[in-house]
Design a protein around this motif. Structure first.
Motif, PDB file in Angstrom:
ATOM      1  N   ALA A 103      81.419  88.315 -19.282  1.00 17.09           N
ATOM      2  CA  ALA A 103      80.650  88.984 -20.330  1.00 17.09           C
ATOM      3  C   ALA A 103      79.164  88.719 -20.157  1.00 17.09           C
ATOM      4  O   ALA A 103      78.326  89.618 -20.334  1.00 17.09           O
ATOM      5  CB  ALA A 103      81.118  88.517 -21.706  1.00 17.09           C
ATOM      6  N   GLY A 104      78.825  87.489 -19.788  1.00 18.93           N
ATOM      7  CA  GLY A 104      77.425  87.144 -19.590  1.00 18.93           C
ATOM      8  C   GLY A 104      76.783  87.920 -18.462  1.00 18.93           C
ATOM      9  O   GLY A 104      75.682  88.478 -18.617  1.00 18.93           O
ATOM     10  N   TRP A 105      77.451  87.957 -17.300  1.00 17.30           N
ATOM     11  CA  TRP A 105      76.892  88.670 -16.147  1.00 17.30           C
ATOM     12  C   TRP A 105      76.735  90.162 -16.432  1.00 17.30           C
ATOM     13  O   TRP A 105      75.733  90.787 -16.063  1.00 17.30           O
ATOM     14  CB  TRP A 105      77.765  88.463 -14.919  1.00 17.30           C
ATOM     15  N   ILE A 106      77.732  90.750 -17.088  1.00 16.85           N
ATOM     16  CA  ILE A 106      77.660  92.188 -17.380  1.00 16.85           C
ATOM     17  C   ILE A 106      76.525  92.470 -18.357  1.00 16.85           C
ATOM     18  O   ILE A 106      75.770  93.442 -18.198  1.00 16.85           O
ATOM     19  CB  ILE A 106      79.008  92.700 -17.934  1.00 16.85           C
ATOM     20  N   SER A 107      76.381  91.620 -19.361  1.00 19.54           N
ATOM     21  CA  SER A 107      75.310  91.841 -20.339  1.00 19.54           C
ATOM     22  C   SER A 107      73.939  91.720 -19.694  1.00 19.54           C
ATOM     23  O   SER A 107      73.018  92.480 -20.021  1.00 19.54           O
ATOM     24  CB  SER A 107      75.438  90.851 -21.499  1.00 19.54           C
ATOM     25  N   ILE A 108      73.787  90.774 -18.764  1.00 22.35           N
ATOM     26  CA  ILE A 108      72.517  90.624 -18.054  1.00 22.35           C
ATOM     27  C   ILE A 108      72.211  91.867 -17.233  1.00 22.35           C
ATOM     28  O   ILE A 108      71.094  92.396 -17.234  1.00 22.35           O
ATOM     29  CB  ILE A 108      72.554  89.366 -17.165  1.00 22.35           C
ATOM     30  N   GLU A 109      73.224  92.355 -16.512  1.00 22.64           N
ATOM     31  CA  GLU A 109      73.010  93.521 -15.659  1.00 22.64           C
ATOM     32  C   GLU A 109      72.623  94.757 -16.451  1.00 22.64           C
ATOM     33  O   GLU A 109      71.741  95.527 -16.050  1.00 22.64           O
ATOM     34  CB  GLU A 109      74.272  93.807 -14.840  1.00 22.64           C
ATOM     35  N   LEU A 110      73.276  94.955 -17.604  1.00 22.49           N
ATOM     36  CA  LEU A 110      73.051  96.170 -18.382  1.00 22.49           C
ATOM     37  C   LEU A 110      71.965  96.002 -19.440  1.00 22.49           C
ATOM     38  O   LEU A 110      71.582  96.981 -20.082  1.00 22.49           O
ATOM     39  CB  LEU A 110      74.357  96.613 -19.051  1.00 22.49           C
ATOM     40  N   GLY A 111      71.500  94.780 -19.633  1.00 24.74           N
ATOM     41  CA  GLY A 111      70.515  94.542 -20.685  1.00 24.74           C
ATOM     42  C   GLY A 111      71.101  94.671 -22.070  1.00 24.74           C
ATOM     43  O   GLY A 111      70.431  95.090 -23.013  1.00 24.74           O
ATOM     44  N   ALA A 112      72.376  94.287 -22.215  1.00 25.79           N
ATOM     45  CA  ALA A 112      73.087  94.424 -23.488  1.00 25.79           C
ATOM     46  C   ALA A 112      72.748  93.255 -24.410  1.00 25.79           C
ATOM     47  O   ALA A 112      73.075  92.112 -24.118  1.00 25.79           O
ATOM     48  CB  ALA A 112      74.598  94.475 -23.237  1.00 25.79           C
ATOM     49  N   LYS A 113      72.121  93.554 -25.532  1.00 26.60           N
ATOM     50  CA  LYS A 113      71.639  92.512 -26.434  1.00 26.60           C
ATOM     51  C   LYS A 113      72.282  92.545 -27.814  1.00 26.60           C
ATOM     52  O   LYS A 113      71.966  91.711 -28.664  1.00 26.60           O
ATOM     53  CB  LYS A 113      70.121  92.629 -26.578  1.00 26.60           C
ATOM     54  N   ALA A 114      73.183  93.482 -28.042  1.00 26.24           N
ATOM     55  CA  ALA A 114      73.841  93.538 -29.348  1.00 26.24           C
ATOM     56  C   ALA A 114      74.895  92.453 -29.507  1.00 26.24           C
ATOM     57  O   ALA A 114      75.390  92.212 -30.606  1.00 26.24           O
ATOM     58  CB  ALA A 114      74.479  94.913 -29.560  1.00 26.24           C
ATOM     59  N   GLY A 115      75.233  91.792 -28.417  1.00 25.69           N
ATOM     60  CA  GLY A 115      76.222  90.724 -28.427  1.00 25.69           C
ATOM     61  C   GLY A 115      77.046  90.769 -27.167  1.00 25.69           C
ATOM     62  O   GLY A 115      77.441  91.846 -26.714  1.00 25.69           O
ATOM     63  N   ALA A 116      77.268  89.596 -26.567  1.00 26.55           N
ATOM     64  CA  ALA A 116      78.142  89.470 -25.396  1.00 26.55           C
ATOM     65  C   ALA A 116      79.253  88.503 -25.767  1.00 26.55           C
ATOM     66  O   ALA A 116      78.999  87.311 -25.959  1.00 26.55           O
ATOM     67  CB  ALA A 116      77.368  88.977 -24.185  1.00 26.55           C
ATOM     68  N   HIS A 117      80.470  89.017 -25.886  1.00 29.63           N
ATOM     69  CA  HIS A 117      81.579  88.246 -26.413  1.00 29.63           C
ATOM     70  C   HIS A 117      82.710  88.153 -25.389  1.00 29.63           C
ATOM     71  O   HIS A 117      82.881  89.042 -24.552  1.00 29.63           O
ATOM     72  CB  HIS A 117      82.105  88.883 -27.691  1.00 29.63           C
ATOM     73  N   ALA A 118      83.476  87.092 -25.483  1.00 28.29           N
ATOM     74  CA  ALA A 118      84.611  86.901 -24.585  1.00 28.29           C
ATOM     75  C   ALA A 118      85.823  86.468 -25.406  1.00 28.29           C
ATOM     76  O   ALA A 118      85.920  85.306 -25.805  1.00 28.29           O
ATOM     77  CB  ALA A 118      84.289  85.854 -23.524  1.00 28.29           C
ATOM     78  N   THR A 119      86.710  87.401 -25.687  1.00 31.52           N
ATOM     79  CA  THR A 119      87.949  87.044 -26.369  1.00 31.52           C
ATOM     80  C   THR A 119      88.861  86.333 -25.372  1.00 31.52           C
ATOM     81  O   THR A 119      88.871  86.663 -24.182  1.00 31.52           O
ATOM     82  CB  THR A 119      88.665  88.281 -26.927  1.00 31.52           C
ATOM     83  N   VAL A 120      89.619  85.370 -25.841  1.00 33.07           N
ATOM     84  CA  VAL A 120      90.581  84.655 -25.001  1.00 33.07           C
ATOM     85  C   VAL A 120      91.884  84.567 -25.780  1.00 33.07           C
ATOM     86  O   VAL A 120      92.026  83.752 -26.692  1.00 33.07           O
ATOM     87  CB  VAL A 120      90.076  83.249 -24.625  1.00 33.07           C
ATOM     88  N   SER A 121      92.826  85.433 -25.441  1.00 30.62           N
ATOM     89  CA  SER A 121      94.124  85.449 -26.123  1.00 30.62           C
ATOM     90  C   SER A 121      95.233  85.698 -25.105  1.00 30.62           C
ATOM     91  O   SER A 121      96.090  86.559 -25.296  1.00 30.62           O
ATOM     92  CB  SER A 121      94.134  86.504 -27.230  1.00 30.62           C
ATOM     93  N   ALA A 122      95.140  84.924 -23.991  1.00 34.98           N
ATOM     94  CA  ALA A 122      96.147  85.012 -22.930  1.00 34.98           C
ATOM     95  C   ALA A 122      96.305  86.468 -22.488  1.00 34.98           C
ATOM     96  O   ALA A 122      95.319  87.146 -22.209  1.00 34.98           O
ATOM     97  CB  ALA A 122      97.465  84.402 -23.396  1.00 34.98           C
ATOM     98  N   CYS A 123      97.541  86.958 -22.458  1.00 29.27           N
ATOM     99  CA  CYS A 123      97.805  88.291 -21.909  1.00 29.27           C
ATOM    100  C   CYS A 123      97.422  89.421 -22.853  1.00 29.27           C
ATOM    101  O   CYS A 123      97.540  90.593 -22.495  1.00 29.27           O
ATOM    102  CB  CYS A 123      99.279  88.400 -21.524  1.00 29.27           C
ATOM    103  N   ALA A 124      96.956  89.086 -24.054  1.00 28.04           N
ATOM    104  CA  ALA A 124      96.463  90.096 -24.992  1.00 28.04           C
ATOM    105  C   ALA A 124      94.951  90.241 -24.925  1.00 28.04           C
ATOM    106  O   ALA A 124      94.375  91.054 -25.656  1.00 28.04           O
ATOM    107  CB  ALA A 124      96.885  89.735 -26.415  1.00 28.04           C
ATOM    108  N   THR A 125      94.298  89.486 -24.050  1.00 25.68           N
ATOM    109  CA  THR A 125      92.833  89.409 -24.014  1.00 25.68           C
ATOM    110  C   THR A 125      92.157  90.761 -23.837  1.00 25.68           C
ATOM    111  O   THR A 125      91.231  91.116 -24.584  1.00 25.68           O
ATOM    112  CB  THR A 125      92.389  88.455 -22.889  1.00 25.68           C
ATOM    113  N   GLY A 126      92.553  91.532 -22.831  1.00 25.61           N
ATOM    114  CA  GLY A 126      91.888  92.803 -22.561  1.00 25.61           C
ATOM    115  C   GLY A 126      91.993  93.770 -23.721  1.00 25.61           C
ATOM    116  O   GLY A 126      91.020  94.452 -24.069  1.00 25.61           O
ATOM    117  N   ALA A 127      93.169  93.831 -24.343  1.00 27.28           N
ATOM    118  CA  ALA A 127      93.360  94.728 -25.482  1.00 27.28           C
ATOM    119  C   ALA A 127      92.563  94.257 -26.687  1.00 27.28           C
ATOM    120  O   ALA A 127      91.949  95.059 -27.404  1.00 27.28           O
ATOM    121  CB  ALA A 127      94.841  94.822 -25.827  1.00 27.28           C
TER     122      ALA A 127
END
Length: 410
Positions: A143-167
Motif C-alpha cells: 500500500a505504501g509503495w503504490i501510494s507513493i507512486e500514484l501520489g495518493a494522499k487520501a489514505g494508504a491502508h492495508a487490511t490483513v484478514s488472511a484469505c479474506a484480505t483482498g475482498a
C-alpha cells in the motif's frame, strides 16, 4: 440504491497470476479451463509432502527493473505490477492526490524477506542487511509503495484478514468513496508465500492437497475427490471510483461495486463454523449494503478452496443466503489459492463475468460431491442472460473472517 448514497464503479483492472501476467491472459486461460498449477523445482521441495503450487506465470523480475525489484519483497512486486496495470487500464487519469486512496493488503506479508533476511543476519551479520528490509517485510509495504507512486494522499491502508484480505480491501475502498474521503481508490490484495516453511506449515495443518502425481488436477472444488487447497501466488488490483467522477472524465466502467458484507465466526482459528452462518450472513449483509435482493444475484464466485469440509459448508451458505438459482463457479480450481491475493483476483473474475456475460467453468469437477445443492458451472463456461445482473464474490479466511462483495452491471 439509496438516493443519497454515492455509487461506486470499477474503472480499472490489473492482475498477475499463475495463469498469466495480466488480466487478459489470465481471463483467457480461465475461460479455456487451463491450469496454472505445476510441480515445484526449488531445493527445499524434497523436505515437504506437497511438491506443487500455482507459481506466477510471469516472474516479476521479468517486468520490473532490477534496481527497483531489489527494494521490494515478491508480494510487493506483484502488487506494484498489478496496480500499474489497473491504473493504466483506468486511463492513468490526472487526479487530485488528496482525493485518491489505496487499500492493498496481504495475508502473510513479506515472509520471503523475513526468512532470507534472518538467514543472512545469522550467517553474515547485521551490516549485510538491506536498508529496505523493514519496508520489504511489513504487510503495509505494498500500500505504501503504490501510494507513493500514484501520489495518493487520501489514505494508504492495508487490511490483513488472511484469505479474506483482498475482498476486505475492496470493501474498505468502497466505504472510503461512499464516506466522501476519496473520489478514487486503488484496492486489492497480493501474496507471495510459496516457500518451504509455509508449505510445510499448511501441510502440518492438513489443509493442502497432496496429489503430487497430477498437480494440475489437485485443486478440485466441490468434487468428491477433493483433498485440500493448492497454494498460489500473485495479485489482483482494481480501481474504484465514484460514478460521478468516472462519468466526468469519460472513463470506461466495467461494473458497479455495489456493496460488501462482513462477519466473523468467533469459532476456531483455522476451522469454519459447521453451520456456515457466518458466510450466509456476510452474503446477506452484502446484499443489504448493495440494496439487492437474493433473487437479483445470478452468479457467485465461491471461495471454494477444495477442502472437504469448507466447500460443503459454503455451498450450504450460498443456498441459504441466495437460493439455488445463481450459477456458482470456483476459479481456485485453476489458479490455486492466492491467500491474501485471492479476493482481489476473484473479484476481477466476478466483474469480468458480469461485464462479458460469461462465467468460467470449474476445472477438475469430475464427480460432484453429494449434498451440494447449488448450480455448479461444469464442463464449459456458461453465459449470463439479462440486462441488470448482480454477482457476489466470497472470501473467507483463517481467524473466522467472512467477506462477501457484491457487484452489478452498470
Amino acid at each position: 440504491m439509496s438516493k443519497d448514497r454515492v455509487r461506486v464503479v470499477v474503472t480499472g483492472l490489473g492482475a498477475t497470476t499463475p495463469l498469466g501476467g495480466d488480466v487478459a491472459s489470465t481471463w483467457s486461460a480461465l475461460l479455456e479451463g487451463r491450469s496454472g498449477i505445476r510441480t515445484l523445482t526449488e531445493d527445499w521441495v524434497d523436505t515437504v509432502p506437497v511438491k506443487f503450487a500455482g507459481v506466477a506465470a510471469v516472474d516479476p523480475g521479468e517486468v520490473l527493473p532490477r534496481p527497483e525489484a531489489r527494494r521490494l519483497d515478491r508480494a510487493e512486486q506483484f502488487a506494484l505490477i498489478a496496480a500499474r496495470q489497473a491504473w493504466q487500464d483506468a486511463g492513468a487519469p490526472e487526479v487530485d492526490g488528496d482525493r485518491l486512496g489505496v487499500v492493498v493488503g496481504s495475508g502473510i506479508g513479506g515472509i520471503g524477506t523475513i526468512l532470507s533476511a534472518y538467514d543472512l543476519y545469522r550467517e553474515k551479520g547485521w551490516n549485510r542487511l538491506s536498508p529496505f528490509t523493514v519496508p520489504m517485510l511489513m504487510p503495509n509495504g505494498s500500500a505504501g509503495w503504490i501510494s507513493i507512486e500514484l501520489g495518493a494522499k487520501a489514505g494508504a491502508h492495508a487490511t490483513v484478514s488472511a484469505c479474506a484480505t483482498g475482498a476486505e480491501s475492496i470493501g474498505y475502498g468502497i466505504d472510503m468513496i461512499r464516506s466522501g474521503r476519496a473520489d478514487m481508490v486503488v484496492a486489492g490484495g497480493t501474496e507471495a508465500a510459496i516457500h518451504g516453511l509455509n508449505v510445510a506449515s499448511f501441510a502440518a495443518a492438513r489443509a493442502m492437497s497432496t496429489r503430487n502425481d497430477e498437480p494440475e488436477r489437485a485443486s478440485r472444488p466441490f468434487d468428491k475427490g477433493r483433498d485440500g487447497f493448492v497454494l498460489g501466488e500473485g495479485a489482483g488490483i482494481v480501481v474504484l471510483e465514484s460514478e460521478e467522477h468516472a462519468l466526468a472524465r469519460g472513463a470506461r466502467i466495467y461494473a458497479v461495486a455495489a456493496g460488501a458484507g462482513y462477519t466473523s465466526d468467533a469459532f476456531h482459528i483455522t476451522g469454519l463454523d459447521p453451520d456456515g452462518k457466518g458466510g450466509t450472513e456476510a452474503m446477506l449483509r452484502a446484499l443489504r449494503n448493495a440494496d439487492l435482493a437474493p433473487s437479483d444475484v445470478v452468479h457467485v464466485n465461491a471461495h471454494a478452496t477444495s477442502t472437504p469440509l469448507g466447500d460443503e459448508i459454503e455451498a450450504r451458505a450460498i443456498k441459504d443466503a441466495i437460493g439455488d438459482h445463481a450459477i456458482v463457479t470456483a476459479t481456485k480450481s485453476m489458479t490455486g489459492h492466492l491467500l491474501g491475493g485471492a479476493g482481489g483476483i476473484e473479484s476481477i473474475f466476478t466483474i469480468l463475468a458480469l461485464h462479458e456475460r460469461i462465467v468460467p467453468a470449474i476445472a477438475n469437477l469430475d464427480d460432484p460431491a453429494d449434498g451440494i445443492e447449488v448450480d455448479l458451472v461444469r464442463g464449459e463456461p456458461r453465459k449470463l442472460e439479462g440486462d441488470q445482473l448482480a454477482a457476489i464474490n466470497n472470501s473467507f479466511g483463517f481467524g473466522g473472517h467472512n467477506v462477501a462483495v457484491a457487484f452489478t452491471t452498470v
